[in-house]
Motif scaffolding. Sequence first.
Motif, short mmCIF file in Angstrom:
data_model
loop_
_atom_site.label_atom_id
_atom_site.label_comp_id
_atom_site.label_asym_id
_atom_site.label_seq_id
_atom_site.Cartn_x
_atom_site.Cartn_y
_atom_site.Cartn_z
N PHE A 1 11.42 96.01 22.51
CA PHE A 1 11.35 94.69 21.91
C PHE A 1 11.64 93.60 22.94
CE2 PHE A 1 13.19 91.26 19.12
CZ PHE A 1 11.97 90.87 18.58
N LYS A 2 12.63 93.81 23.79
CA LYS A 2 12.93 92.81 24.82
C LYS A 2 11.75 92.67 25.79
CE LYS A 2 17.86 92.38 25.00
NZ LYS A 2 18.94 92.08 25.92
N GLU A 3 11.15 93.77 26.18
CA GLU A 3 10.00 93.71 27.07
C GLU A 3 8.82 93.00 26.40
OE1 GLU A 3 10.78 97.61 29.89
OE2 GLU A 3 9.57 97.87 28.08
N TYR A 4 8.62 93.27 25.12
CA TYR A 4 7.55 92.60 24.37
C TYR A 4 7.79 91.09 24.36
CZ TYR A 4 5.11 90.63 20.40
OH TYR A 4 4.35 89.82 19.60
N CYS A 5 9.03 90.68 24.09
CA CYS A 5 9.33 89.25 24.02
C CYS A 5 9.10 88.57 25.36
CB CYS A 5 10.77 89.04 23.55
SG CYS A 5 10.97 89.35 21.78
N HIS A 6 9.41 89.25 26.45
CA HIS A 6 9.19 88.67 27.78
C HIS A 6 7.71 88.59 28.13
CE1 HIS A 6 12.99 87.90 29.74
NE2 HIS A 6 13.49 89.00 29.23
N GLN A 7 6.95 89.60 27.74
CA GLN A 7 5.54 89.67 28.09
C GLN A 7 4.80 88.47 27.53
OE1 GLN A 7 3.58 93.01 26.30
NE2 GLN A 7 1.78 92.81 27.58
#
Length: 174
Positions: free
Chosen positions: A103-109
């Motif tokens: 989820f954190k990676e998705y939000c950054h992407q």
Amino acid sequence: MSYLKSIIVQSSSLDRAVSVGVHDSNIPESGNLSELTLPYIDEAISKLNFILGRPTGTVRWGVEQFTVESDSSISGCEDFDGNEIAEVSTLSLKNLMLEVKTFKEYCHQADNYKTIIAQAFSAIKINPSQYKRWSESDVDFGITINNVFVGLVLESSDFTLTEAAFVNQLNINF
């Protein structure tokens, strides 16, 4: 597993702190683990992978408000004062940490978090009373966008902002 994903935007005059989180409904206070940075999440997952492959031993990890001692099958979770919060399978905790990382990676992407927050802000701005989190509060609003709960703290002056002006004030904290 039932995970609640959230994006919370706090307000402090022209600097809005954004935090993202994942909470496992079966593990009280597990959302605190979302405070970990991506490098530390990777380290926690490595520790859990390591201990899952061992018949004996433990690893200790977590954050100040939520510490964990994991062995190959069970993880004991404690609060800030060292009181036991929950005892869960180590594999379940690893799955939670994988979900937090994803989820954190998705939000950054591609700044996906900005898109979700912009949608939330626009909907709340149109009809603030529909999205009040508590009837007694005029500043706390909440809405679910794409299965993500978005909580916004908005002052009355924020409703004069454009969507772009609001999003430009965001300061990521994850």
